[in-house]
Design a protein around this motif. Sequence first.
Motif, PDB file in Angstrom:
ATOM      1  N   ASN A  63      -0.866   5.103  11.763  1.00 35.59           N
ATOM      2  CA  ASN A  63       0.021   3.750  12.481  1.00 35.59           C
ATOM      3  C   ASN A  63      -0.466   2.838  10.974  1.00 35.59           C
ATOM      4  OD1 ASN A  63       0.394   0.840  13.448  1.00 35.59           O
ATOM      5  ND2 ASN A  63      -0.287   2.444  15.656  1.00 35.59           N
ATOM      6  N   MET A  64       1.238   1.958  10.634  1.00 38.39           N
ATOM      7  CA  MET A  64       0.390   0.962  10.061  1.00 38.39           C
ATOM      8  C   MET A  64       0.080  -0.472  10.021  1.00 38.39           C
ATOM      9  SD  MET A  64       2.342  -0.028   6.741  1.00 38.39           S
ATOM     10  CE  MET A  64       2.835  -0.824   5.759  1.00 38.39           C
ATOM     11  N   LYS A  65      -0.271  -0.764  11.824  1.00 33.25           N
ATOM     12  CA  LYS A  65      -1.103  -1.437  12.327  1.00 33.25           C
ATOM     13  C   LYS A  65      -2.342  -1.303  11.722  1.00 33.25           C
ATOM     14  CE  LYS A  65       2.332  -3.727  14.823  1.00 33.25           C
ATOM     15  NZ  LYS A  65       2.693  -4.558  16.089  1.00 33.25           N
ATOM     16  N   SER A  66      -2.582  -0.444  12.401  1.00 40.75           N
ATOM     17  CA  SER A  66      -4.258   0.035  11.833  1.00 40.75           C
ATOM     18  C   SER A  66      -4.366  -0.150  10.821  1.00 40.75           C
ATOM     19  CB  SER A  66      -4.582   1.524  13.012  1.00 40.75           C
ATOM     20  OG  SER A  66      -3.920   1.879  12.702  1.00 40.75           O
ATOM     21  N   LYS A  67      -4.196   0.676   9.650  1.00 42.97           N
ATOM     22  CA  LYS A  67      -4.131   0.475   8.589  1.00 42.97           C
ATOM     23  C   LYS A  67      -4.253  -0.907   7.925  1.00 42.97           C
ATOM     24  CE  LYS A  67      -2.265   4.735   7.716  1.00 42.97           C
ATOM     25  NZ  LYS A  67      -1.785   6.093   7.075  1.00 42.97           N
ATOM     26  N   ALA A  68      -2.859  -1.642   8.201  1.00 43.17           N
ATOM     27  CA  ALA A  68      -2.949  -3.206   8.162  1.00 43.17           C
ATOM     28  C   ALA A  68      -4.229  -3.964   7.877  1.00 43.17           C
ATOM     29  CB  ALA A  68      -2.089  -4.197   8.872  1.00 43.17           C
ATOM     30  N   LYS A  69      -4.870  -3.634   9.446  1.00 48.38           N
ATOM     31  CA  LYS A  69      -5.958  -4.297   9.478  1.00 48.38           C
ATOM     32  C   LYS A  69      -7.412  -3.398   8.587  1.00 48.38           C
ATOM     33  CE  LYS A  69      -4.834  -4.726  14.674  1.00 48.38           C
ATOM     34  NZ  LYS A  69      -5.770  -4.160  15.851  1.00 48.38           N
ATOM     35  N   LEU A  70      -7.495  -2.375   7.961  1.00 50.21           N
ATOM     36  CA  LEU A  70      -8.599  -1.909   7.342  1.00 50.21           C
ATOM     37  C   LEU A  70      -8.205  -3.130   6.388  1.00 50.21           C
ATOM     38  CD1 LEU A  70      -8.754   1.395   8.346  1.00 50.21           C
ATOM     39  CD2 LEU A  70      -9.782  -0.361   8.451  1.00 50.21           C
ATOM     40  N   HIS A  71      -7.018  -3.024   5.365  1.00 45.42           N
ATOM     41  CA  HIS A  71      -6.370  -3.475   4.500  1.00 45.42           C
ATOM     42  C   HIS A  71      -5.540  -4.540   4.644  1.00 45.42           C
ATOM     43  CE1 HIS A  71      -6.705   0.624   2.589  1.00 45.42           C
ATOM     44  NE2 HIS A  71      -6.548   1.226   4.299  1.00 45.42           N
ATOM     45  N   SER A  72      -6.332  -5.415   4.794  1.00 39.95           N
ATOM     46  CA  SER A  72      -5.909  -7.118   5.165  1.00 39.95           C
ATOM     47  C   SER A  72      -6.111  -7.832   3.507  1.00 39.95           C
ATOM     48  CB  SER A  72      -6.765  -7.737   5.937  1.00 39.95           C
ATOM     49  OG  SER A  72      -6.104  -6.970   7.211  1.00 39.95           O
ATOM     50  N   PRO A  73      -5.167  -8.325   2.882  1.00 38.43           N
ATOM     51  CA  PRO A  73      -5.090  -8.622   1.711  1.00 38.43           C
ATOM     52  C   PRO A  73      -5.144 -10.415   1.669  1.00 38.43           C
ATOM     53  CG  PRO A  73      -2.659  -8.854   2.439  1.00 38.43           C
ATOM     54  CD  PRO A  73      -3.484  -8.441   3.654  1.00 38.43           C
ATOM     55  N   ARG A  74      -6.033 -10.322   1.074  1.00 38.48           N
ATOM     56  CA  ARG A  74      -6.710 -11.893   0.467  1.00 38.48           C
ATOM     57  C   ARG A  74      -5.359 -12.583  -0.665  1.00 38.48           C
ATOM     58  NH1 ARG A  74     -11.968 -10.524  -3.066  1.00 38.48           N
ATOM     59  NH2 ARG A  74     -10.737 -12.627  -4.538  1.00 38.48           N
ATOM     60  N   LEU A  75      -5.905 -14.036  -0.364  1.00 37.15           N
ATOM     61  CA  LEU A  75      -4.541 -14.657  -0.719  1.00 37.15           C
ATOM     62  C   LEU A  75      -4.429 -15.074  -1.776  1.00 37.15           C
ATOM     63  CD1 LEU A  75      -2.748 -17.380  -0.399  1.00 37.15           C
ATOM     64  CD2 LEU A  75      -4.517 -18.964  -0.527  1.00 37.15           C
ATOM     65  N   ASP A  76      -5.236 -14.645  -2.983  1.00 41.49           N
ATOM     66  CA  ASP A  76      -5.311 -14.468  -4.646  1.00 41.49           C
ATOM     67  C   ASP A  76      -4.143 -13.215  -4.583  1.00 41.49           C
ATOM     68  OD1 ASP A  76      -7.203 -12.804  -4.139  1.00 41.49           O
ATOM     69  OD2 ASP A  76      -8.123 -12.723  -5.671  1.00 41.49           O
ATOM     70  N   THR A  77      -4.098 -12.312  -4.229  1.00 39.81           N
ATOM     71  CA  THR A  77      -3.587 -10.831  -3.888  1.00 39.81           C
ATOM     72  C   THR A  77      -1.978 -10.800  -3.441  1.00 39.81           C
ATOM     73  OG1 THR A  77      -5.935  -9.670  -3.856  1.00 39.81           O
ATOM     74  CG2 THR A  77      -3.803  -7.952  -3.711  1.00 39.81           C
ATOM     75  N   ILE A  78      -2.381 -11.628  -2.795  1.00 44.62           N
ATOM     76  CA  ILE A  78      -0.890 -12.557  -1.986  1.00 44.62           C
ATOM     77  C   ILE A  78       0.351 -12.627  -3.369  1.00 44.62           C
ATOM     78  CG2 ILE A  78       0.579 -13.288  -0.603  1.00 44.62           C
ATOM     79  CD1 ILE A  78      -1.912 -12.363   0.919  1.00 44.62           C
ATOM     80  N   ILE A  79      -0.489 -13.474  -3.949  1.00 40.13           N
ATOM     81  CA  ILE A  79      -0.028 -14.713  -4.631  1.00 40.13           C
ATOM     82  C   ILE A  79       0.209 -14.095  -6.567  1.00 40.13           C
ATOM     83  CG2 ILE A  79      -0.885 -16.598  -6.419  1.00 40.13           C
ATOM     84  CD1 ILE A  79      -1.896 -17.837  -4.186  1.00 40.13           C
ATOM     85  N   MET A  80      -0.403 -13.389  -6.484  1.00 45.05           N
ATOM     86  CA  MET A  80      -0.716 -12.386  -7.504  1.00 45.05           C
ATOM     87  C   MET A  80       0.449 -11.270  -7.568  1.00 45.05           C
ATOM     88  SD  MET A  80      -3.512  -9.515  -8.938  1.00 45.05           S
ATOM     89  CE  MET A  80      -2.732  -7.979  -7.866  1.00 45.05           C
ATOM     90  N   VAL A  81       0.810 -10.430  -6.609  1.00 41.13           N
ATOM     91  CA  VAL A  81       1.962  -9.732  -6.433  1.00 41.13           C
ATOM     92  C   VAL A  81       3.268 -10.595  -6.001  1.00 41.13           C
ATOM     93  CG1 VAL A  81       3.518  -8.122  -4.226  1.00 41.13           C
ATOM     94  CG2 VAL A  81       1.023  -7.988  -5.426  1.00 41.13           C
ATOM     95  N   GLU A  82       3.592 -11.880  -5.929  1.00 37.97           N
ATOM     96  CA  GLU A  82       4.294 -12.512  -5.488  1.00 37.97           C
ATOM     97  C   GLU A  82       4.680 -13.319  -7.257  1.00 37.97           C
ATOM     98  OE1 GLU A  82       5.614 -16.466  -3.129  1.00 37.97           O
ATOM     99  OE2 GLU A  82       3.791 -16.141  -3.025  1.00 37.97           O
TER     100      GLU A  82
END
Length: 89
Positions: free
Chosen positions: A1-20
């Motif tokens: 289930n993507m939602k339960s996995k997303a809760k386990l793998h919530s991205p940090r802001l610096d990681t989001i910015i790095m990917v962006e």
Amino acid sequence: NMKSKAKLHSPRLDTIIMVENVLRDMDESIIKLSELKRRLPKKVNHYTLKVILRYLQESGRIYTTVDGISWIKNDNKNMMNIISTGKRI
């Protein structure tokens, strides 16, 4: 289930910015997920990366197809004015 996995793998802001930043600054118009993973300066968990990509798509920064990921956000105010007024280039 993507939602339960997303809760386990919530991205940090610096990681989001790095990917962006990698997506925004790429020379190509489209990039495969595997190539994106190679270009990231730090390794990112697969499910965390999927959460980030979903966020970037929902916020209008990227578009994802079977061919790969494209950066679509345009910050050029002149271009946005041309688009909004319907003027020809």
